[in-house]
Design a protein around this motif. Structure first.
Motif, mmCIF file in Angstrom:
data_model
loop_
_atom_site.group_PDB
_atom_site.id
_atom_site.type_symbol
_atom_site.label_atom_id
_atom_site.label_comp_id
_atom_site.label_asym_id
_atom_site.label_seq_id
_atom_site.Cartn_x
_atom_site.Cartn_y
_atom_site.Cartn_z
ATOM 1 N N GLY A 204 99.528 79.308 -61.402
ATOM 2 C CA GLY A 204 100.523 79.426 -60.340
ATOM 3 C C GLY A 204 101.900 79.786 -60.879
ATOM 4 O O GLY A 204 102.555 80.722 -60.391
ATOM 5 N N ILE A 205 102.368 79.064 -61.888
ATOM 6 C CA ILE A 205 103.713 79.314 -62.434
ATOM 7 C C ILE A 205 103.694 80.540 -63.347
ATOM 8 O O ILE A 205 104.592 81.396 -63.280
ATOM 9 C CB ILE A 205 104.227 78.059 -63.172
ATOM 10 N N ASP B 283 95.379 83.978 -71.074
ATOM 11 C CA ASP B 283 94.895 82.845 -70.284
ATOM 12 C C ASP B 283 93.428 82.685 -70.656
ATOM 13 O O ASP B 283 92.812 83.602 -71.199
ATOM 14 C CB ASP B 283 95.026 83.117 -68.769
ATOM 15 N N ARG C 60 91.060 82.247 -68.447
ATOM 16 C CA ARG C 60 90.221 82.756 -67.358
ATOM 17 C C ARG C 60 90.312 84.286 -67.284
ATOM 18 O O ARG C 60 91.321 84.832 -66.838
ATOM 19 C CB ARG C 60 90.661 82.131 -66.023
ATOM 20 N N ASP D 183 91.548 81.000 -75.738
ATOM 21 C CA ASP D 183 91.867 79.579 -75.644
ATOM 22 C C ASP D 183 93.082 79.360 -76.554
ATOM 23 O O ASP D 183 92.965 79.488 -77.787
ATOM 24 C CB ASP D 183 90.668 78.745 -76.111
ATOM 25 N N VAL D 184 94.211 79.033 -75.965
ATOM 26 C CA VAL D 184 95.447 78.944 -76.756
ATOM 27 C C VAL D 184 95.503 77.692 -77.638
ATOM 28 O O VAL D 184 96.442 77.518 -78.404
ATOM 29 C CB VAL D 184 96.720 78.999 -75.873
ATOM 30 N N THR E 247 103.336 78.571 -70.649
ATOM 31 C CA THR E 247 103.174 77.845 -69.381
ATOM 32 C C THR E 247 101.853 77.080 -69.319
ATOM 33 O O THR E 247 101.627 76.331 -68.378
ATOM 34 C CB THR E 247 103.259 78.775 -68.134
ATOM 35 N N TYR F 46 99.124 63.058 -70.262
ATOM 36 C CA TYR F 46 99.910 64.181 -69.737
ATOM 37 C C TYR F 46 101.385 63.967 -70.094
ATOM 38 O O TYR F 46 102.048 64.873 -70.620
ATOM 39 C CB TYR F 46 99.731 64.284 -68.218
ATOM 40 N N LYS G 270 103.966 66.185 -72.592
ATOM 41 C CA LYS G 270 105.176 66.843 -72.084
ATOM 42 C C LYS G 270 106.421 66.334 -72.815
ATOM 43 O O LYS G 270 107.356 67.093 -73.065
ATOM 44 C CB LYS G 270 105.293 66.641 -70.569
ATOM 45 N N GLY H 41 109.491 69.216 -61.239
ATOM 46 C CA GLY H 41 108.745 68.218 -60.483
ATOM 47 C C GLY H 41 107.550 68.958 -59.896
ATOM 48 O O GLY H 41 107.115 69.971 -60.448
ATOM 49 N N VAL I 25 105.301 71.512 -58.193
ATOM 50 C CA VAL I 25 105.420 72.929 -57.842
ATOM 51 C C VAL I 25 104.160 73.314 -57.073
ATOM 52 O O VAL I 25 103.055 72.881 -57.442
ATOM 53 C CB VAL I 25 105.535 73.800 -59.114
ATOM 54 N N THR J 75 101.282 74.909 -56.654
ATOM 55 C CA THR J 75 100.315 75.729 -57.400
ATOM 56 C C THR J 75 98.932 75.074 -57.328
ATOM 57 O O THR J 75 98.818 73.919 -56.917
ATOM 58 C CB THR J 75 100.702 75.819 -58.896
#
Ligand SMILES: NC(=O)c1ccc[n+]([C@@H]2O[C@H](COP(=O)([O-])OP(=O)(O)OC[C@H]3O[C@@H](n4cnc5c(N)ncnc54)[C@H](O)[C@@H]3O)[C@@H](O)[C@H]2O)c1
Length: 263
Positions: free
Chosen positions: A17-18, A37, A39, A63-64, A90, A155, A159, A186, A188, A190
């Motif tokens: 999304g972002i 990405d 996908r 795969d990053v 992202t 998570y 971050k 915050g 978003v 997506t």
């Protein structure tokens, strides 16, 4: 409007999304894009949209979290376009709930690999090229790196780590004319938020609609952020209008982290 003509911009998580909103924004600003990405099909669609907006695009499904493909991707981008100017990370996964007792080691390791190690690897293999004429790194973190929520240990850890990585990059790479900043959104609007809402609804025994309403009502602005609002800031932060901004974290959260809960 920023001008990115002759600038080569890498975006990871480019069909999320972002990521997609950022890719489209930079395409409109004239950037040459290198998109990755995990996908393949969705990535091809995003690449096609950016080409239709006039951008030259290289895209590769990798795969990053995996070192060899990241290295290969950065080398190919530099060989194809001559250099790299900006790196925008992202990629992020949120499907990793649990407290320390519930979390499996494999979930811990995978989330660190995807959300944090990937940003290190992408920087490690793109900085040798970004150094050639200076540029910018932008990491998409989260307000979860600043304050924590129930059952979201790993998570938040990733971050917070990403914010720390950003500061170290800013300090160490300033001598090469490379700036590094973070954006901490915050919620978003997506697919990732949709998944998080489903998870929270299940956890707190609410319907999906009830969960949306609970979350929205926590924001002073009573709304979530759009991916395009994140992309606008990204466009500014990586541009030559922001050349003394580095090591900073920009919160876009409708006032969420400014608020103390009612007592
Ligand atoms: N959406 C939100 O509410 C929100 C809020 C705060 C922070 N963020 C952060 O913003 C970033 C983007 O979020 P989004 O909402 O666009 O998510 P998204 O799920 O729509 O996009 C993430 C993208 O990363 C890709 N990806 C996942 N694992 C990968 C891997 N191993 N290798 C390569 N690609 C991989 C996915 O395929 C997907 O396209 C994430 O880092 C997220 O943590 C999102």
């Amino acid at each position: 409007m920023e001008n990115y003509r002759n600038k080569v911009v890498i975006i990871t998580g480019a069909c999320g999304g972002i990521g997609e909103a950022i890719a489209e924004k930079f395409a409109d600003a004239g950037a040459t894009l290198a998109l990755c990405d995990i996908r393949q099909d969705e990535l091809s669609q995003t690449a096609e949209k950016c080409r239709q907006a006039g951008a030259t695009v290289h895209s590769n499904a990798i795969d990053v979290a995996d070192e060899a493909p990241v290295r290969g991707f950065c080398e190919t981008v530099a060989q194809t376009f001559g250099t790299i100017d900006c790196l925008i990370n992202t990629v992020g996964i949120v499907d990793c709930p649990g407290d320390v007792e519930e979390l499996s080691l494999s979930m811990w390791d995978r989330t660190i690999a995807v959300n944090l190690t990937s940003a290190f690897l992408m920087a490690k293999y793109s900085v040798p090229y970004i150094k050639q004429r200076g540029g910018a790194i932008l990491n998409i973190a989260s307000v979860s790196g600043l304050a924590n929520q129930e059952d979201a240990t790993i998570y938040s850890v990733t971050k917070a780590g990403l914010l720390s990585l950003t500061r170290s990059e800013a300090i160490d790479l300033a001598k090469y004319g490379i700036r590094a900043n973070a954006i901490s959104p915050g919620s978003v609007e997506t697919p990732l938020l949709e998944a998080a809402v489903d998870q929270a609804a299940q956890l707190f025994n609410r319907t999906r609609d009830e969960q949306w309403q609970v979350w929205r009502s926590q924001y002073p602005t009573q709304r979530f952020t759009s991916p395009q609002e994140i992309a606008e800031l990204a466009l500014f932060l990586c541009s030559e209008r922001a050349t003394n901004i580095t090591g900073a974290n920009f919160v876009i959260d409708g006032g969420l982290t400014a608020l103390l809960p009612e007592r």
